[in-house]
Scaffold this motif. Structure first.
Motif, PDB file in Angstrom:
ATOM      1  N   ASN A   1       0.844  -1.204   0.000  1.00  0.00           N
ATOM      2  CA  ASN A   1       0.000   0.000   0.000  1.00  0.00           C
ATOM      3  C   ASN A   1       0.878   1.252   0.000  1.00  0.00           C
ATOM      4  OD1 ASN A   1       0.975  -0.420   2.550  1.00  0.00           O
ATOM      5  ND2 ASN A   1      -1.019  -0.623   3.536  1.00  0.00           N
ATOM      6  N   HIS A   2       0.311   2.372   0.351  1.00  0.00           N
ATOM      7  CA  HIS A   2       1.023   3.647   0.447  1.00  0.00           C
ATOM      8  C   HIS A   2       1.542   4.153  -0.900  1.00  0.00           C
ATOM      9  CE1 HIS A   2       0.695   2.725   4.653  1.00  0.00           C
ATOM     10  NE2 HIS A   2       1.616   1.783   4.615  1.00  0.00           N
ATOM     11  N   ASN A   3       0.821   3.899  -1.985  1.00  0.00           N
ATOM     12  CA  ASN A   3       1.178   4.445  -3.297  1.00  0.00           C
ATOM     13  C   ASN A   3      -0.058   5.070  -3.933  1.00  0.00           C
ATOM     14  OD1 ASN A   3       4.098   3.572  -3.901  1.00  0.00           O
ATOM     15  ND2 ASN A   3       3.158   1.668  -3.224  1.00  0.00           N
ATOM     16  N   ASP A   4       0.175   6.060  -4.794  1.00  0.00           N
ATOM     17  CA  ASP A   4      -0.933   6.762  -5.443  1.00  0.00           C
ATOM     18  C   ASP A   4      -1.502   6.003  -6.642  1.00  0.00           C
ATOM     19  OD1 ASP A   4      -0.563   8.967  -3.706  1.00  0.00           O
ATOM     20  OD2 ASP A   4       0.959   9.816  -5.037  1.00  0.00           O
ATOM     21  N   VAL A   5      -0.623   5.383  -7.416  1.00  0.00           N
ATOM     22  CA  VAL A   5      -1.013   4.812  -8.702  1.00  0.00           C
ATOM     23  C   VAL A   5      -0.481   3.384  -8.834  1.00  0.00           C
ATOM     24  CG1 VAL A   5      -0.865   5.060 -11.221  1.00  0.00           C
ATOM     25  CG2 VAL A   5      -0.971   7.099  -9.766  1.00  0.00           C
ATOM     26  N   GLY A   6      -1.315   2.500  -9.364  1.00  0.00           N
ATOM     27  CA  GLY A   6      -0.880   1.143  -9.677  1.00  0.00           C
ATOM     28  C   GLY A   6      -0.673   1.000 -11.181  1.00  0.00           C
ATOM     29  N   ILE A   7       0.467   0.441 -11.580  1.00  0.00           N
ATOM     30  CA  ILE A   7       0.792   0.262 -12.998  1.00  0.00           C
ATOM     31  C   ILE A   7       1.033  -1.220 -13.261  1.00  0.00           C
ATOM     32  CG2 ILE A   7       2.367   0.864 -14.876  1.00  0.00           C
ATOM     33  CD1 ILE A   7       3.156   3.364 -13.292  1.00  0.00           C
ATOM     34  N   LEU A   8       0.342  -1.765 -14.242  1.00  0.00           N
ATOM     35  CA  LEU A   8       0.535  -3.164 -14.631  1.00  0.00           C
ATOM     36  C   LEU A   8       1.077  -3.202 -16.055  1.00  0.00           C
ATOM     37  CD1 LEU A   8       0.419  -6.160 -14.192  1.00  0.00           C
ATOM     38  CD2 LEU A   8      -2.052  -6.102 -14.543  1.00  0.00           C
ATOM     39  N   LEU A   9       2.231  -3.863 -16.230  1.00  0.00           N
ATOM     40  CA  LEU A   9       2.922  -3.887 -17.506  1.00  0.00           C
ATOM     41  C   LEU A   9       3.010  -5.292 -18.086  1.00  0.00           C
ATOM     42  CD1 LEU A   9       5.905  -1.546 -16.542  1.00  0.00           C
ATOM     43  CD2 LEU A   9       3.784  -0.904 -17.699  1.00  0.00           C
ATOM     44  N   ASP A  10       2.936  -5.370 -19.411  1.00  0.00           N
ATOM     45  CA  ASP A  10       3.159  -6.618 -20.148  1.00  0.00           C
ATOM     46  C   ASP A  10       2.203  -7.726 -19.720  1.00  0.00           C
ATOM     47  OD1 ASP A  10       4.654  -7.983 -22.162  1.00  0.00           O
ATOM     48  OD2 ASP A  10       5.750  -9.079 -20.614  1.00  0.00           O
ATOM     49  N   SER A  11       0.977  -7.368 -19.407  1.00  0.00           N
ATOM     50  CA  SER A  11      -0.004  -8.340 -18.918  1.00  0.00           C
ATOM     51  C   SER A  11      -1.345  -8.098 -19.602  1.00  0.00           C
ATOM     52  CB  SER A  11      -0.170  -8.228 -17.400  1.00  0.00           C
ATOM     53  OG  SER A  11       1.061  -8.448 -16.737  1.00  0.00           O
ATOM     54  N   SER A  12      -1.893  -9.133 -20.219  1.00  0.00           N
ATOM     55  CA  SER A  12      -3.132  -8.974 -20.968  1.00  0.00           C
ATOM     56  C   SER A  12      -4.359  -8.847 -20.069  1.00  0.00           C
ATOM     57  CB  SER A  12      -3.326 -10.151 -21.930  1.00  0.00           C
ATOM     58  OG  SER A  12      -3.311 -11.378 -21.218  1.00  0.00           O
ATOM     59  N   ASP A  13      -4.252  -9.346 -18.826  1.00  0.00           N
ATOM     60  CA  ASP A  13      -5.363  -9.208 -17.882  1.00  0.00           C
ATOM     61  C   ASP A  13      -4.821  -9.240 -16.453  1.00  0.00           C
ATOM     62  OD1 ASP A  13      -5.715 -12.097 -16.695  1.00  0.00           O
ATOM     63  OD2 ASP A  13      -5.528 -12.379 -18.859  1.00  0.00           O
ATOM     64  N   ILE A  14      -5.648  -8.811 -15.510  1.00  0.00           N
ATOM     65  CA  ILE A  14      -5.218  -8.708 -14.114  1.00  0.00           C
ATOM     66  C   ILE A  14      -4.879 -10.075 -13.528  1.00  0.00           C
ATOM     67  CG2 ILE A  14      -5.907  -7.939 -11.800  1.00  0.00           C
ATOM     68  CD1 ILE A  14      -7.624  -5.830 -13.045  1.00  0.00           C
TER      69      ILE A  14
ATOM     70  N   HIS B   1       0.033  -7.275 -25.898  1.00  0.00           N
ATOM     71  CA  HIS B   1      -0.692  -8.500 -26.216  1.00  0.00           C
ATOM     72  C   HIS B   1      -2.025  -8.173 -26.898  1.00  0.00           C
ATOM     73  CE1 HIS B   1       2.092  -9.904 -23.068  1.00  0.00           C
ATOM     74  NE2 HIS B   1       2.061 -11.045 -23.741  1.00  0.00           N
ATOM     75  N   GLU B   2      -2.348  -8.929 -27.928  1.00  0.00           N
ATOM     76  CA  GLU B   2      -3.564  -8.683 -28.708  1.00  0.00           C
ATOM     77  C   GLU B   2      -4.826  -8.887 -27.872  1.00  0.00           C
ATOM     78  OE1 GLU B   2      -5.387  -9.960 -33.079  1.00  0.00           O
ATOM     79  OE2 GLU B   2      -3.643 -10.987 -32.258  1.00  0.00           O
ATOM     80  N   THR B   3      -4.754  -9.751 -26.858  1.00  0.00           N
ATOM     81  CA  THR B   3      -5.942 -10.115 -26.081  1.00  0.00           C
ATOM     82  C   THR B   3      -6.131  -9.252 -24.832  1.00  0.00           C
ATOM     83  OG1 THR B   3      -4.623 -11.810 -24.937  1.00  0.00           O
ATOM     84  CG2 THR B   3      -5.882 -12.507 -26.869  1.00  0.00           C
ATOM     85  N   ASN B   4      -5.501  -8.085 -24.773  1.00  0.00           N
ATOM     86  CA  ASN B   4      -5.590  -7.252 -23.573  1.00  0.00           C
ATOM     87  C   ASN B   4      -7.026  -6.861 -23.242  1.00  0.00           C
ATOM     88  OD1 ASN B   4      -5.398  -4.481 -22.014  1.00  0.00           O
ATOM     89  ND2 ASN B   4      -3.428  -5.514 -21.776  1.00  0.00           N
ATOM     90  N   ASP B   5      -7.348  -6.874 -21.931  1.00  0.00           N
ATOM     91  CA  ASP B   5      -8.712  -6.627 -21.457  1.00  0.00           C
ATOM     92  C   ASP B   5      -9.053  -5.155 -21.215  1.00  0.00           C
ATOM     93  OD1 ASP B   5      -9.346  -9.271 -21.536  1.00  0.00           O
ATOM     94  OD2 ASP B   5      -9.184  -9.622 -19.388  1.00  0.00           O
ATOM     95  N   TYR B   6      -8.094  -4.239 -21.347  1.00  0.00           N
ATOM     96  CA  TYR B   6      -8.332  -2.811 -21.093  1.00  0.00           C
ATOM     97  C   TYR B   6      -8.969  -2.610 -19.708  1.00  0.00           C
ATOM     98  CZ  TYR B   6      -7.234  -2.087 -25.994  1.00  0.00           C
ATOM     99  OH  TYR B   6      -6.586  -2.069 -27.198  1.00  0.00           O
ATOM    100  N   PHE B   7      -8.270  -3.047 -18.696  1.00  0.00           N
ATOM    101  CA  PHE B   7      -8.817  -3.151 -17.350  1.00  0.00           C
ATOM    102  C   PHE B   7      -8.503  -1.973 -16.442  1.00  0.00           C
ATOM    103  CE2 PHE B   7      -4.898  -5.563 -17.995  1.00  0.00           C
ATOM    104  CZ  PHE B   7      -4.018  -4.876 -17.161  1.00  0.00           C
TER     105      PHE B   7
END
Length: 325
Positions: free
Chosen positions: A76-89, A111-117
């Protein structure tokens, strides 16, 4: 439109003070390179950065700067979460709950199958690696870069293009590599660290896999068992890269390696050698994913039964591809 999305993400990076950066389980060079490269850029801006990967964290990329900071800080203790190189959570396993807890999230992927999450999403299926996108972000948003960042980004590009000989080795790949060298990347040193410093267990597993290699309807395949792994005191990481040798079989159009890394847990690596054969289609059938030329999935159950099940699907796909040549 895409450039606008990237500039928007750049503005978010400049606006907030602290960031938690995540990437996927069984992290590869692109996961490490994009995560550490972007993190070091943010730190040069004076931002607070924390890195998170699902355990276990592969050691092969321990030579990259900031590797020792992965999974060290509190979640915790962060403003923003960044997820890289992953098509879904789901690619970050148990860390997904923590990623969802952020009010502001960023998703950057190729990745072509990214979920835009996420709150902010940028995906480019034509990018050779996610690190290519990170470099574009750095340049478009005028963020800082140095040799450590360049090396991390180069590692992602080098590994995701299979040392610049997979089908995703495009003009963009070489242009990005040229820029990274200009910014201070050391290609010779990075290649040596990745490809020329193997463990004894890895080398012995290669021998086992090559001895078992077979060809079935243009599909080259092999396997290593959990018993093999235990007898060599090998880690899952020691079985990485063997697929690239199976892929060399000249009569094969598809290469598959089955790695039994636990009791009835089988990691599968798939590679295509023809542009009209998309191995991601096979991986998706087994809840996996990746790219057209390189994908993976995890199977559960008896090794040989699982092999037969996947090989049968691969044969059907290959037959269909040959019809549509």
């Amino acid at each position: 439109m895409k450039n606008h999305q990237l500039i928007e993400i750049g503005n978010v990076l400049k606006k907030y003070s602290s960031f938690a950066i995540f990437s996927h389980a069984n992290a590869d060079g692109d996961a490490f390179g994009s995560m550490l490269g972007l993190g070091m850029t943010l730190k040069l801006l004076g931002k607070k950065v924390s890195y998170f990967l699902p355990e276990p964290v592969p050691k092969v990329y321990a030579f990259l700067k900031d590797y020792n900071l992965i999974n060290v800080a509190p979640l915790n203790h962060n403003d923003v979460g960044i997820l890289l190189d992953s098509s879904d959570i789901g690619r970050i396993d148990q860390l997904s709950t923590h990623f969802k807890s952020f009010d502001v999230t960023i998703n950057i992927d190729h990745h072509e199958t990214n979920d835009y999450f996420a709150t902010y999403n940028y995906t480019d299926k034509d990018a050779p690696s996610t690190t290519c996108i990170i470099l574009k972000l750095i340049e478009d948003a005028q963020l800082p870069i140095n040799s450590d960042i360049s090396n991390a980004l180069y590692v992602g590009l080098l590994t995701d293009t299979g040392s610049f000989h997979y089908a995703n080795t495009t003009r963009n790949a070489f242009l990005t590599a040229t820029k990274l060298v200009k910014y201070g990347a050391d290609p010779s040193s990075m290649a040596k660290k990745i490809f020329e410093e193997e463990t004894l267990a890895h080398l012995k597993l290669i021998g086992i896999a090559l001895e078992r290699m077979n060809l079935r309807n243009k599909i080259a395949f092999s396997y290593v068992t959990y018993t093999d792994m235990k007898s060599l005191n090998a880690s899952e990481e020691d079985a990485e890269g063997i697929i690239n040798l199976v892929r060399k079989y000249k009569d094969a159009d598809v290469a598959i390696l089955f790695k039994e890394v636990g009791n009835k847990v089988i990691r599968v690596s798939l590679r295509s050698k023809r542009k009209n054969i998309n191995v991601q289609d096979i991986a998706v059938l087994f809840n996996g994913g990746g790219h057209a030329a390189a994908s993976g999935c995890t199977l559960h159950g008896d090794l040989h039964e699982a092999m037969e099940q996947l090989l049968s699907k691969a044969e059907i796909m290959l037959k269909d591809a040959n019809k549509n040549k």
